[in-house]
Design a protein around this motif. Structure first.
Motif, short mmCIF file in Angstrom:
data_model
loop_
_atom_site.label_atom_id
_atom_site.label_comp_id
_atom_site.label_asym_id
_atom_site.label_seq_id
_atom_site.Cartn_x
_atom_site.Cartn_y
_atom_site.Cartn_z
N GLU A 56 14.68 -19.09 1.22
CA GLU A 56 14.79 -17.64 1.35
C GLU A 56 14.15 -17.11 2.64
O GLU A 56 14.64 -16.16 3.24
N TYR A 57 13.06 -17.74 3.06
CA TYR A 57 12.33 -17.25 4.22
C TYR A 57 12.55 -18.09 5.47
O TYR A 57 11.97 -17.83 6.51
N ASP A 58 13.41 -19.10 5.35
CA ASP A 58 13.77 -19.96 6.47
C ASP A 58 12.55 -20.54 7.18
O ASP A 58 12.41 -20.46 8.40
N ILE A 59 11.65 -21.10 6.37
CA ILE A 59 10.46 -21.77 6.90
C ILE A 59 10.40 -23.17 6.30
O ILE A 59 11.12 -23.49 5.36
N THR A 60 9.54 -23.99 6.86
CA THR A 60 9.28 -25.31 6.31
C THR A 60 7.80 -25.40 5.98
O THR A 60 6.96 -25.24 6.87
N THR A 69 -2.51 -25.45 -1.82
CA THR A 69 -2.56 -24.03 -2.18
C THR A 69 -2.46 -23.91 -3.69
O THR A 69 -1.38 -23.88 -4.26
N GLN A 70 -3.59 -23.85 -4.34
CA GLN A 70 -3.63 -23.88 -5.79
C GLN A 70 -3.65 -22.50 -6.43
O GLN A 70 -3.59 -22.39 -7.65
N THR A 71 -3.70 -21.45 -5.61
CA THR A 71 -3.72 -20.10 -6.15
C THR A 71 -2.63 -19.26 -5.47
O THR A 71 -2.21 -19.57 -4.35
N PRO A 72 -2.20 -18.19 -6.12
CA PRO A 72 -1.23 -17.31 -5.48
C PRO A 72 -1.70 -16.79 -4.12
O PRO A 72 -0.93 -16.77 -3.16
N ARG A 73 -2.97 -16.42 -4.01
CA ARG A 73 -3.48 -15.89 -2.74
C ARG A 73 -3.33 -16.93 -1.63
O ARG A 73 -2.86 -16.63 -0.53
N ALA A 74 -3.68 -18.18 -1.92
CA ALA A 74 -3.60 -19.24 -0.91
C ALA A 74 -2.15 -19.48 -0.49
O ALA A 74 -1.86 -19.68 0.69
N LEU A 75 -1.23 -19.47 -1.44
CA LEU A 75 0.18 -19.69 -1.12
C LEU A 75 0.74 -18.52 -0.31
O LEU A 75 1.45 -18.73 0.67
N ILE A 76 0.40 -17.31 -0.68
CA ILE A 76 0.85 -16.13 0.07
C ILE A 76 0.33 -16.19 1.51
O ILE A 76 1.08 -15.94 2.46
N GLU A 77 -0.93 -16.56 1.68
CA GLU A 77 -1.51 -16.65 3.02
C GLU A 77 -0.82 -17.75 3.84
O GLU A 77 -0.54 -17.56 5.02
N LEU A 78 -0.51 -18.88 3.21
CA LEU A 78 0.17 -19.97 3.90
C LEU A 78 1.56 -19.54 4.36
O LEU A 78 1.95 -19.77 5.51
N VAL A 79 2.32 -18.92 3.47
CA VAL A 79 3.67 -18.47 3.82
C VAL A 79 3.61 -17.45 4.95
O VAL A 79 4.37 -17.53 5.91
N ASN A 80 2.68 -16.51 4.86
CA ASN A 80 2.58 -15.51 5.91
C ASN A 80 2.14 -16.11 7.25
O ASN A 80 2.57 -15.66 8.31
N ALA A 81 1.31 -17.14 7.23
CA ALA A 81 0.95 -17.85 8.46
C ALA A 81 2.17 -18.50 9.08
O ALA A 81 2.38 -18.43 10.30
N GLN A 82 3.00 -19.13 8.25
CA GLN A 82 4.24 -19.75 8.74
C GLN A 82 5.18 -18.68 9.32
O GLN A 82 5.76 -18.89 10.37
N LEU A 83 5.33 -17.58 8.62
CA LEU A 83 6.19 -16.50 9.11
C LEU A 83 5.66 -15.93 10.42
O LEU A 83 6.42 -15.66 11.35
N GLY A 84 4.36 -15.77 10.50
CA GLY A 84 3.75 -15.25 11.73
C GLY A 84 3.96 -16.18 12.90
O GLY A 84 4.22 -15.74 14.03
N ALA A 85 3.87 -17.48 12.65
CA ALA A 85 4.09 -18.46 13.72
C ALA A 85 5.53 -18.39 14.22
O ALA A 85 5.78 -18.49 15.43
N LEU A 86 6.47 -18.21 13.30
CA LEU A 86 7.87 -18.11 13.71
C LEU A 86 8.15 -16.84 14.49
O LEU A 86 8.92 -16.85 15.45
N ARG A 87 7.54 -15.76 14.08
CA ARG A 87 7.75 -14.49 14.77
C ARG A 87 7.11 -14.49 16.15
O ARG A 87 7.56 -13.79 17.04
#
Length: 89
Positions: A56-60, A69-87
């Motif tokens: 959905e977010y076109d990231i790897t 990432t064992q918690t929702p907060r950690a997973l959200i932060e990881l995904v946003n870091a990946q998105l930020g790197a792509l942007r």
């Protein structure tokens, strides 16, 4: 790739759609720091969640991302870091 950050609401939607969490799953409280296992999400459900996020977010996500990432907060932060790197490219 969406222009908005990945949010708690996005994660809840993906967990409900892909990991088999029904509407009765307790995802609406203060769960950001509760481990996925305690929320009832086992490794197979988390693999499906990761796959859906990637599509959905076109990231790897890195191979061990979902075990680290064992918690929702950690997973959200990881995904946003990946998105930020792509942007930032």
């Amino acid at each position: 790739m969406p222009d908005q950050p990945f949010t708690h609401e996005d994660l809840k939607r993906i967990l409900r759609e892909g990991a088999g969490a029904d509407e009765s799953a307790e995802l609406d409280g203060d769960i950001l720091d509760v481990e996925f296992a305690a929320l009832g999400f086992e490794s197979l459900a988390m693999l499906e969640t990761g796959s859906r996020i990637e599509r959905e977010y076109d990231i790897t996500l890195v191979d061990d991302a979902l075990s680290v990432t064992q918690t929702p907060r950690a997973l959200i932060e990881l995904v946003n870091a990946q998105l930020g790197a792509l942007r930032g490219r």
